[in-house]
Motif scaffolding. Sequence first.
Motif, short mmCIF file in Angstrom:
data_model
loop_
_atom_site.label_atom_id
_atom_site.label_comp_id
_atom_site.label_asym_id
_atom_site.label_seq_id
_atom_site.Cartn_x
_atom_site.Cartn_y
_atom_site.Cartn_z
N THR A 38 0.58 -1.17 -0.03
CA THR A 38 0.21 0.53 0.18
C THR A 38 0.96 1.44 0.33
OG1 THR A 38 -1.99 0.82 1.25
CG2 THR A 38 -0.07 -0.08 2.52
N LEU A 39 0.49 1.92 -0.08
CA LEU A 39 0.91 3.54 0.21
C LEU A 39 0.32 4.33 1.41
CD1 LEU A 39 0.24 5.11 -3.84
CD2 LEU A 39 1.91 3.92 -2.92
N VAL A 40 1.68 5.15 2.21
CA VAL A 40 1.18 5.31 3.12
C VAL A 40 2.11 6.65 3.46
CG1 VAL A 40 1.11 2.81 4.60
CG2 VAL A 40 3.37 4.36 4.53
N GLY A 41 1.25 7.43 4.28
CA GLY A 41 1.92 8.65 4.53
C GLY A 41 0.71 9.77 5.64
N PRO A 42 1.30 11.04 6.32
CA PRO A 42 0.13 11.42 7.17
C PRO A 42 -0.83 12.71 6.34
CG PRO A 42 2.54 12.52 6.72
CD PRO A 42 2.35 11.56 5.78
N ARG A 43 -0.39 12.47 4.55
CA ARG A 43 -1.12 13.28 3.80
C ARG A 43 -2.16 12.30 2.98
NH1 ARG A 43 3.49 18.08 2.57
NH2 ARG A 43 3.41 18.28 5.34
N GLU A 44 -3.53 12.72 2.22
CA GLU A 44 -4.00 12.48 1.17
C GLU A 44 -4.48 13.18 0.45
OE1 GLU A 44 -7.31 10.64 2.10
OE2 GLU A 44 -6.35 8.52 3.13
N THR A 45 -4.29 14.36 0.23
CA THR A 45 -4.70 15.97 -0.68
C THR A 45 -3.50 16.22 -1.54
OG1 THR A 45 -4.12 17.80 1.21
CG2 THR A 45 -6.35 16.69 0.78
N ASP A 52 -4.73 27.99 -3.18
CA ASP A 52 -4.21 28.10 -2.59
C ASP A 52 -3.69 27.64 -1.86
OD1 ASP A 52 -1.29 28.95 -3.75
OD2 ASP A 52 -1.51 31.51 -2.16
N ALA A 53 -3.91 26.06 -1.69
CA ALA A 53 -4.20 25.48 -0.61
C ALA A 53 -4.18 24.10 -0.58
CB ALA A 53 -4.89 25.57 0.40
N PRO A 54 -3.38 22.71 0.22
CA PRO A 54 -3.45 21.44 -0.64
C PRO A 54 -4.78 21.00 0.18
CG PRO A 54 -1.62 21.78 1.46
CD PRO A 54 -2.25 23.59 0.97
N THR A 55 -6.12 21.05 -0.56
CA THR A 55 -7.37 20.80 0.68
C THR A 55 -8.01 20.30 -0.94
OG1 THR A 55 -8.01 23.12 -0.62
CG2 THR A 55 -7.69 22.87 1.44
N GLU A 61 -8.54 9.44 -10.96
CA GLU A 61 -9.44 8.56 -10.79
C GLU A 61 -8.59 8.22 -9.11
OE1 GLU A 61 -8.40 5.38 -13.24
OE2 GLU A 61 -7.35 6.79 -14.67
N PRO A 62 -9.77 8.37 -7.59
CA PRO A 62 -9.13 8.42 -6.70
C PRO A 62 -9.30 7.53 -6.12
CG PRO A 62 -11.78 8.93 -6.84
CD PRO A 62 -10.98 8.97 -8.13
N ALA A 63 -9.35 6.32 -6.38
CA ALA A 63 -9.79 5.16 -5.93
C ALA A 63 -8.22 4.55 -5.80
CB ALA A 63 -10.72 4.46 -6.71
N PHE A 64 -7.57 4.72 -5.03
CA PHE A 64 -6.07 4.19 -4.16
C PHE A 64 -5.73 4.71 -3.46
CE2 PHE A 64 -4.80 8.54 -5.80
CZ PHE A 64 -3.23 8.11 -5.77
N PRO A 65 -4.52 4.26 -3.25
CA PRO A 65 -4.22 4.49 -1.64
C PRO A 65 -3.72 5.43 -1.40
CG PRO A 65 -3.60 2.08 -1.64
CD PRO A 65 -4.43 3.06 -3.55
N ARG A 66 -4.43 7.34 -1.58
CA ARG A 66 -3.65 8.25 -1.67
C ARG A 66 -2.18 9.20 -0.49
NH1 ARG A 66 -9.81 10.56 -2.59
NH2 ARG A 66 -9.28 9.67 -0.30
N ALA A 67 -2.25 8.15 -0.04
CA ALA A 67 -1.98 8.52 1.41
C ALA A 67 -0.03 9.19 0.61
CB ALA A 67 -1.19 7.82 2.42
N HIS A 68 0.19 10.35 1.64
CA HIS A 68 2.11 10.62 1.11
C HIS A 68 2.78 11.72 2.67
CE1 HIS A 68 0.14 14.80 0.18
NE2 HIS A 68 -1.23 13.94 -0.68
N LEU A 69 3.17 11.67 1.84
CA LEU A 69 4.11 12.66 2.55
C LEU A 69 4.70 13.83 1.35
CD1 LEU A 69 5.29 14.60 4.82
CD2 LEU A 69 7.47 12.81 5.06
N ALA A 70 3.79 14.95 1.01
CA ALA A 70 3.98 15.85 -0.83
C ALA A 70 3.36 17.27 -0.15
CB ALA A 70 4.22 15.06 -1.46
N GLY A 71 4.48 18.56 -0.51
CA GLY A 71 3.69 19.09 -0.20
C GLY A 71 4.41 20.32 -1.42
#
Length: 227
Positions: A38-45, A52-55, A61-71
């Motif tokens: 799976t993909l993991v991390g504290p963020r998903e957006t 002008d925000a990560p919201t 295609e939203p049906a996947f593990p969207r977790a990440h640590l990116a900004g």
Amino acid sequence: MLRFMPVGDSMTIGSAGEHTWRHRLWRHLCATYDGPFTLVGPRETLYDKAADAPTSYEYAEPAFPRAHLAGWGEGWIHMAPLIADAVRESRADVLLVSLGLIDLGFYTNAEQTAKNVEEFVTRARTADPRIHMVLLPVIPNIRAQEDAEFGTEVALFNELLAKAVADLDEPRSPLLLTSVPPSYDIHHDTYDGTHPNASGEHKIAAAFADAMYQGWGLCEEYDAESA
């Protein structure tokens, strides 16, 4: 369960309406990796340019593990202080890291950025001494092409990154350096000279997949040209 954490800047978080290279790599692993992951991390957006925000959750295609640590606008200098907690909390096994452009563009020179790579690796290992890492060099972008001084800094950083990977690699916590995607063309693979479009997403995903296949025998090579 093998846990991958994508770590990166605007090219990794992506913006509203995009697939992201994270999704492309996930699809490739689904097809070629023989085991649970799976993909993991504290963020998903995603990043919402209008706000002008990560919201945004508006993935193509939203049906996947969207977790990440990116900004958007974040680099090694920002992620080094965050990585230990992120690894500890997500129990990540493999970090897939694409950073450096923001650092060189706004915060640190090549040598200073390389020091932050070392700090990042050290902190990740405090959370898990067996963490694996795959690092992508700074890939072609419009500023490096048009600004000779900046292009020189990018080239120097990529050399220092390769040296850091060689120096910091160890058997229980291996580091891999990906190749720059050989056919990556900012006029074909980005929508603005920096951020990947669909073909660019495939080529970045391929860089990570090919490095893991060649270095660790994980999954299979990625045919980005026909994806």
